[in-house]
Design an enzyme around this catalytic site. Structure first.
Site, mmCIF file in Angstrom:
data_model
loop_
_atom_site.group_PDB
_atom_site.id
_atom_site.type_symbol
_atom_site.label_atom_id
_atom_site.label_comp_id
_atom_site.label_asym_id
_atom_site.label_seq_id
_atom_site.Cartn_x
_atom_site.Cartn_y
_atom_site.Cartn_z
ATOM 1 N N HIS A 1 0.846 -1.195 0.000
ATOM 2 C CA HIS A 1 0.000 0.000 0.000
ATOM 3 C C HIS A 1 0.879 1.242 0.000
ATOM 4 O O HIS A 1 1.941 1.266 0.621
ATOM 5 C CB HIS A 1 -0.908 0.036 1.231
ATOM 6 N N LYS B 1 -8.098 -1.360 6.609
ATOM 7 C CA LYS B 1 -8.378 -2.165 5.415
ATOM 8 C C LYS B 1 -7.365 -3.293 5.261
ATOM 9 O O LYS B 1 -7.725 -4.413 4.885
ATOM 10 C CB LYS B 1 -8.372 -1.284 4.161
ATOM 11 N N SER C 1 -6.820 4.576 8.491
ATOM 12 C CA SER C 1 -7.505 4.251 7.247
ATOM 13 C C SER C 1 -6.771 3.141 6.507
ATOM 14 O O SER C 1 -7.371 2.150 6.070
ATOM 15 C CB SER C 1 -7.613 5.494 6.359
ATOM 16 N N ASP D 1 -14.450 2.908 7.577
ATOM 17 C CA ASP D 1 -13.414 3.655 6.874
ATOM 18 C C ASP D 1 -13.897 4.136 5.521
ATOM 19 O O ASP D 1 -13.541 5.228 5.086
ATOM 20 C CB ASP D 1 -12.160 2.807 6.697
ATOM 21 N N ARG E 1 -13.380 12.571 4.427
ATOM 22 C CA ARG E 1 -12.096 13.259 4.507
ATOM 23 C C ARG E 1 -11.738 13.917 3.180
ATOM 24 O O ARG E 1 -11.144 14.999 3.145
ATOM 25 C CB ARG E 1 -10.983 12.266 4.872
#
Length: 463
Positions: A117, A221, A217, A195, A202
């Site tokens: 990520h 996930k 966040s 989220d 956001r």
């Protein structure tokens, strides 16, 4: 003083702030959004009970968007302690299901489950070539990807520019793809639904650049998606959500702590995001550049980062002997990408016959000759957002054809009048605002800028 230095922030791990009645025994029955907002607004730390309640209540519609927006702004300004971030993350994981792929086998062996990520950057299309490289090396990648947030692009928005491609996969479909081809790139769906709602909020309330909200966040996930190991690309510089190396290092350590605490092998690379990554920023244009990388070419910085992250992912997953670079040279990574696109309904033919979306184009030319000195990643990201590649309200459709091509990167020679940038949009009236965002965001001079390392540092749980 930044919001990260405020009382009760990440930089004051013991400064829990004044105890409110939210921390008092037996207070669960009296929890309410206004009190929780005031507690954080005034620099206090939220109790576990308060965090659990507000996440659950917002997920199920008992807390309004306006109230959660106020709380997010209070968190943005006041920060959170490490225990608060850990609890906020756990509460978001608990808001939905948690996937488990430990029973899956390929050739009788457990899958080597690993994911990656990025904290968000400009021109960061690395997931698109990286996943098939890891697939080709024997890894299995369950990739819960996101959409664009603020000035940064989202992997799902980019991949959806491929006609027919869908990230809306059922749990059984994800499991089948992991076994059959070794990857699935999917929308989080029922993973951390809290989220999903907060992420969209956001994006449109000016609260994206918050260390606690970024960390929770990402990790909610990733913890929920079922990977056994995780490599994170934590961006540093003007195009990142956190601008300073100090803040980005703090985020990196927080991510490692959250991942390790949840039982994931977690590593982080700190990488430069002062200049856009590669030569394209947007949706379809980034897919096209990713295809160039998969074909054995592409910009050197995109290739370098793809291979560095692939090496980390393979090592974290315990895969030895594979050569990520070879998969780009011999075409096996491209083959895996085509398999992935086909499995998720995408038109594989569009990848090679110019079938990706096109748009109106406008060119910015060099005002003088010399050398491209700087290109500010934030200015480029905002320009592309203005062109329609991002959202200004939750759920807004992004333009697949919106984007920007960089013809001269920092350090390259420039001739007066030659193209520096080409802008793309499906709505030409957007050009004016986008060009205004770029004004002052680049410079042509007489000297090449000093070289900056792309990969700044590597952080693991032992650091």
């Amino acid at each position: 003083m930044s919001h990260l230095d405020a009382p009760g922030s990440m930089s004051h791990l013991d400064a829990r702030g004044p105890m409110s009645h939210l921390d008092a025994p037996g207070s669960m029955s009296h929890l309410d959004a206004p009190t929780i907002i005031r507690t954080k607004r005034d620099g206090g730390a939220l109790s576990d009970a308060a965090i659990d309640w507000v996440i659950d209540a917002y997920t199920h519609g008992r807390v309004a968007d306006a109230q959660m927006s106020a709380l997010l702004m209070a968190i943005f300004l006041r920060g959170m302690t490490r225990p608060e971030i850990a609890r906020w993350t756990a509460a978001m994981v608990a808001s939905g299901e948690r996937m488990d792929f430990t029973d899956l086998r390929r050739d009788g062996k457990p899958l080597a489950l690993v994911d990656k990520h990025s904290t968000g950057g400009v021109g960061d299309k690395v997931t698109i070539p990286l996943v098939p490289v890891v697939m080709a090396c024997g890894g299995a990648v369950p990739q819960a990807a996101g959409r664009g947030l603020g000035h940064t692009g989202g992997t799902l928005d980019k991949l959806e520019s491929i006609p027919g491609f869908t990230p809306e996969l059922s749990k059984s479909r994800i499991r089948q793809q992991l076994c059959d081809i070794g990857a699935a790139i999917f929308a989080a769906g029922e993973l951390a639904p809290a989220d999903r709602k907060i992420y969209a909020l956001r994006d449109v309330t000016g609260t994206t650049e918050s260390l606690p909200l970024i960390a929770s966040s990402i990790m909610s996930k990733k913890i929920a998606e079922g990977a056994a190991s995780l490599v994170l690309d934590c961006k540093v510089g003007s195009g990142a959500f956190l601008k300073t190396e100090e803040e980005s290092r703090e985020l990196a350590h927080t991510l490692v702590e959250l991942g390790t605490g949840a039982g994931l092998v977690t590593r982080v690379l700190l990488t430069d995001m002062s200049t856009p990554l590669g030569r394209t920023v947007g949706n379809a244009v980034e897919v096209t550049e990713s295809l160039e990388v998969l074909a054995g070419g592409g910009p050197p910085d995109v290739v370098e980062l793809t291979l560095a992250l692939a090496a980390e992912m393979l090592d974290a997953a315990g895969i030895d002997g594979a050569d990520p670079a070879q998969t780009l040279d011999d075409g096996t990574a491209m083959d895996r990408f085509r398999e992935l696109v086909a499995a998720q309904g995408g038109d594989v033919g569009a990848l090679s016959d110019g079938g990706l979306p096109v748009a109106y184009a406008e060119t910015i030319t060099a005002p003088r000759g010399g050398t491209m000195e700087t290109i500010d990643a934030m200015a480029v990201g905002l320009a592309v957002w203005r062109l329609g590649a991002g959202r200004s309200v939750p759920g807004e459709r992004v333009q697949s054809g919106a984007g920007l091509r960089i013809h001269r990167r920092p350090g390259e020679p420039v001739s007066a009048g030659e193209p520096l940038f080409t802008l793309y949009t499906e709505t030409p009236e957007r050009f004016e605002a986008a060009i205004a965002e770029l004004d002052g965001g680049f410079s042509v001079g007489d000297q090449a800028p000093p070289e900056r390392p792309l990969i700044i540092d590597r952080i693991t749980s032992g650091d």
